[in-house]
Design a protein around this motif. Sequence first.
Motif, mmCIF file in Angstrom:
data_model
loop_
_atom_site.group_PDB
_atom_site.id
_atom_site.type_symbol
_atom_site.label_atom_id
_atom_site.label_comp_id
_atom_site.label_asym_id
_atom_site.label_seq_id
_atom_site.Cartn_x
_atom_site.Cartn_y
_atom_site.Cartn_z
ATOM 1 N N ALA A 74 -13.780 36.064 51.596
ATOM 2 C CA ALA A 74 -13.143 34.918 50.866
ATOM 3 C C ALA A 74 -12.718 35.006 49.671
ATOM 4 O O ALA A 74 -13.832 35.325 48.965
ATOM 5 N N ILE A 75 -11.629 34.875 49.256
ATOM 6 C CA ILE A 75 -11.048 35.144 47.878
ATOM 7 C C ILE A 75 -10.587 33.794 47.480
ATOM 8 O O ILE A 75 -9.862 33.072 47.803
ATOM 9 N N GLN A 76 -10.800 33.631 46.225
ATOM 10 C CA GLN A 76 -10.605 32.405 45.443
ATOM 11 C C GLN A 76 -9.371 32.354 44.813
ATOM 12 O O GLN A 76 -8.682 33.341 44.345
ATOM 13 N N LEU A 77 -8.537 31.302 45.140
ATOM 14 C CA LEU A 77 -7.466 31.026 44.398
ATOM 15 C C LEU A 77 -7.283 29.405 44.076
ATOM 16 O O LEU A 77 -7.388 28.747 45.013
ATOM 17 N N ASP A 78 -7.616 29.111 42.800
ATOM 18 C CA ASP A 78 -7.505 27.687 42.260
ATOM 19 C C ASP A 78 -5.992 27.417 42.724
ATOM 20 O O ASP A 78 -5.081 27.596 42.492
ATOM 21 N N SER A 79 -6.005 25.696 42.899
ATOM 22 C CA SER A 79 -4.563 25.305 43.276
ATOM 23 C C SER A 79 -3.572 24.939 41.952
ATOM 24 O O SER A 79 -2.522 24.838 42.412
ATOM 25 N N ASP A 80 -4.067 25.320 40.957
ATOM 26 C CA ASP A 80 -3.138 25.298 39.883
ATOM 27 C C ASP A 80 -2.870 26.590 39.165
ATOM 28 O O ASP A 80 -2.409 26.987 38.101
ATOM 29 N N ASP A 81 -3.311 27.777 39.860
ATOM 30 C CA ASP A 81 -3.172 29.189 39.433
ATOM 31 C C ASP A 81 -2.242 30.059 40.501
ATOM 32 O O ASP A 81 -2.083 29.387 41.436
ATOM 33 N N THR A 82 -2.215 31.060 39.944
ATOM 34 C CA THR A 82 -1.569 32.153 40.629
ATOM 35 C C THR A 82 -2.101 33.561 40.671
ATOM 36 O O THR A 82 -2.719 33.933 39.730
ATOM 37 N N TYR A 83 -1.921 34.462 41.820
ATOM 38 C CA TYR A 83 -2.213 35.718 41.614
ATOM 39 C C TYR A 83 -1.403 36.599 40.474
ATOM 40 O O TYR A 83 -0.168 35.990 40.282
ATOM 41 N N PHE A 84 -1.785 37.594 40.006
ATOM 42 C CA PHE A 84 -1.087 38.385 38.875
ATOM 43 C C PHE A 84 0.035 38.939 39.812
ATOM 44 O O PHE A 84 0.979 39.056 39.001
ATOM 45 N N ASP A 85 -0.140 39.387 40.954
ATOM 46 C CA ASP A 85 0.973 40.053 41.406
ATOM 47 C C ASP A 85 0.425 40.261 43.103
ATOM 48 O O ASP A 85 -0.440 39.564 43.367
ATOM 49 N N GLU A 86 1.443 40.955 43.929
ATOM 50 C CA GLU A 86 0.934 40.954 45.309
ATOM 51 C C GLU A 86 -0.239 41.875 45.507
ATOM 52 O O GLU A 86 -0.305 41.960 46.865
ATOM 53 N N THR A 87 -0.543 42.602 44.586
ATOM 54 C CA THR A 87 -1.777 43.307 45.311
ATOM 55 C C THR A 87 -3.225 43.044 45.114
ATOM 56 O O THR A 87 -4.080 43.396 45.531
ATOM 57 N N THR A 88 -3.407 41.799 44.619
ATOM 58 C CA THR A 88 -4.669 41.247 44.439
ATOM 59 C C THR A 88 -5.648 41.111 45.538
ATOM 60 O O THR A 88 -6.917 41.548 45.423
ATOM 61 N N VAL A 89 -5.130 40.685 46.650
ATOM 62 C CA VAL A 89 -5.955 40.637 48.017
ATOM 63 C C VAL A 89 -6.570 42.142 48.451
ATOM 64 O O VAL A 89 -7.577 42.457 48.742
ATOM 65 N N GLN A 90 -5.508 43.025 48.241
ATOM 66 C CA GLN A 90 -5.765 44.423 48.659
ATOM 67 C C GLN A 90 -6.925 45.108 47.722
ATOM 68 O O GLN A 90 -7.763 45.766 48.199
ATOM 69 N N LYS A 91 -6.897 44.728 46.390
ATOM 70 C CA LYS A 91 -7.821 45.345 45.529
ATOM 71 C C LYS A 91 -9.307 44.760 45.959
ATOM 72 O O LYS A 91 -10.247 45.229 45.631
ATOM 73 N N PHE A 92 -9.304 43.366 46.072
ATOM 74 C CA PHE A 92 -10.457 42.946 46.642
ATOM 75 C C PHE A 92 -11.185 43.557 47.753
ATOM 76 O O PHE A 92 -12.317 43.814 48.013
ATOM 77 N N ILE A 93 -10.192 43.917 48.601
ATOM 78 C CA ILE A 93 -10.501 44.395 49.862
ATOM 79 C C ILE A 93 -11.066 45.736 49.729
ATOM 80 O O ILE A 93 -12.164 46.146 50.298
ATOM 81 N N ASP A 94 -10.407 46.640 48.655
ATOM 82 C CA ASP A 94 -10.817 47.886 48.475
ATOM 83 C C ASP A 94 -12.288 47.916 47.984
ATOM 84 O O ASP A 94 -13.126 48.674 48.076
ATOM 85 N N ALA A 95 -12.417 46.897 46.981
ATOM 86 C CA ALA A 95 -13.715 46.904 46.324
ATOM 87 C C ALA A 95 -14.832 46.482 47.423
ATOM 88 O O ALA A 95 -15.894 47.199 47.072
ATOM 89 N N PHE A 96 -14.467 45.660 48.326
ATOM 90 C CA PHE A 96 -15.544 45.321 49.101
ATOM 91 C C PHE A 96 -16.071 46.396 50.144
ATOM 92 O O PHE A 96 -17.132 46.690 50.379
ATOM 93 N N GLU A 97 -14.885 47.154 50.576
ATOM 94 C CA GLU A 97 -15.146 48.299 51.234
ATOM 95 C C GLU A 97 -15.688 49.425 50.773
ATOM 96 O O GLU A 97 -16.282 50.458 51.427
ATOM 97 N N SER A 98 -15.740 49.531 49.515
ATOM 98 C CA SER A 98 -16.305 50.671 48.700
ATOM 99 C C SER A 98 -17.638 50.766 48.401
ATOM 100 O O SER A 98 -18.379 51.459 48.119
ATOM 101 N N GLY A 99 -18.125 49.406 48.526
ATOM 102 C CA GLY A 99 -19.644 49.199 48.055
ATOM 103 C C GLY A 99 -20.382 47.958 48.754
ATOM 104 O O GLY A 99 -19.823 47.320 49.739
ATOM 105 N N LEU A 100 -21.659 48.033 48.745
ATOM 106 C CA LEU A 100 -22.488 46.929 49.609
ATOM 107 C C LEU A 100 -22.718 45.812 48.413
ATOM 108 O O LEU A 100 -23.696 45.306 48.129
ATOM 109 N N TYR A 101 -21.391 45.036 48.433
ATOM 110 C CA TYR A 101 -21.444 43.711 47.449
ATOM 111 C C TYR A 101 -21.339 42.423 48.117
ATOM 112 O O TYR A 101 -20.688 42.280 49.295
#
Length: 446
Positions: free
Chosen positions: A291-318
């Motif tokens: 589950a990845i946070q996005l507040d209702s008045d903010d935006t992601y920096f670019d289109e890669t944010t969700v993938q970067k989160f997935i990569d981080a989770f898949e790379s370690g026991l976080y």
Amino acid sequence: MINTFYLPGRVCSTAAIRKIAQKASEKYTLICLKPDIEWVYLGQERMIQVLEMTGATMVYADHFQKITDEQSRITTIEAPVIDYQAGALRDDFDFGAVLLWNTAKLKALVAQMDTGYEYAGLYDLRLRAERLEHIPEYLYYEVETDTRKSGEKLFDYVDPRNRAVQIEMEACVTAHLKRIGAYLAPGEYQPLPEAGEFPVTASVIIPCKNRARTIADAIHSALSQKVRAPYSFNVIVVDDNSTDGTAEILNDLKALHDPKDLIVIAQDKTWHAIGGNWNVAIHDPRCGKYAIQLDSDDTYFDETTVQKFIDAFESGLYGMVIGTYQLTNMAGEILPPGVIDHREWTDENGRNNALRINGLGAPRGFYVPLLRTINYPTTKYGEDYAVGLRISRDWQIGRIYDVLYNCRRWEDNSDANCDIVAMNRNNWYKDRLRTWELLARIKNKE
């Protein structure tokens, strides 16, 4: 009967504190952190009286602030402070400008101070104090020169210009946690729960209430994300009874997108707040593994944010992954201090230092099988910090230092311009969260 000393603010050296202790010869020692203190009638006498009645090490009091505007007009406002508690470990705790100490106890504490800090002298002293007593009475006037709005002060502790101070403060609180048996050694983590089956890899969670001006931007930013096969994601928006047209905007957006991609949950009329809205989203069977946070008045920096989160989770026991954000205005222009990357967090000591600071960073991602066992507190402030503290105690937190998120500052941010009462309420609650977490860590060590 009283020795009075002036310290220019709460950031000071151990040498300065030792000098005060050496020179103090009277029964009471008054340390003033600002010049030009004016006392109400019998204000000092009242502080002495409470110090004697309670046997406290130090007392501090509510007061008045004199504020001069750009036209040189002076306004006097009430400036209440809050009770000190075990979890009030943040180095920016506001005692006001006047600290009255029992001199004998002050000298005994200074004798224990075995580290020479350049900045953390007063912080070290008050962490060692047995009892700090708040007097909820207005006993003096101080001159307030920092007239910035609360939203502008909010990020001082992560300003790169303050890095040397923060490093010392971290060392100081870490030593304190070791003394009281609450320190967590690096590398000792509990196993994560098994994942099971999930409909998608990740879900972007957007809780909202009355965000007609910004909700479309947030949803567009979320739906614009690109993820690599075999990964997948959806967007879950939880509308908490909006009355400003937000619900109508959500209905229009739903009609334009596949219901598997954009899920809108309308809350019932009971109390939910941000924490409760998150709980509804993560327990929904359509929620993803992460589950990845996005507040209702903010935006992601670019289109890669969700993938970067997935990569981080898949790379370690976080159990949790925290990214980096930048402050912008609504036009996308960078605001000072710019990028907030929370580099004060380290794998070795981050979860100890988390008890000193008021936030762990954003955006936040969670391993949902774990989050469903913890849940959010049903509150509209500090809910994310509460979850982060709990995870940090037993599970590993990962960091992403690429900018992933635009934190857009505007007049309707919940912390944009809080008055003193609201700031006190928020700070007291986070201190309370730290108190509970501190007790849990000490209990686990027994």
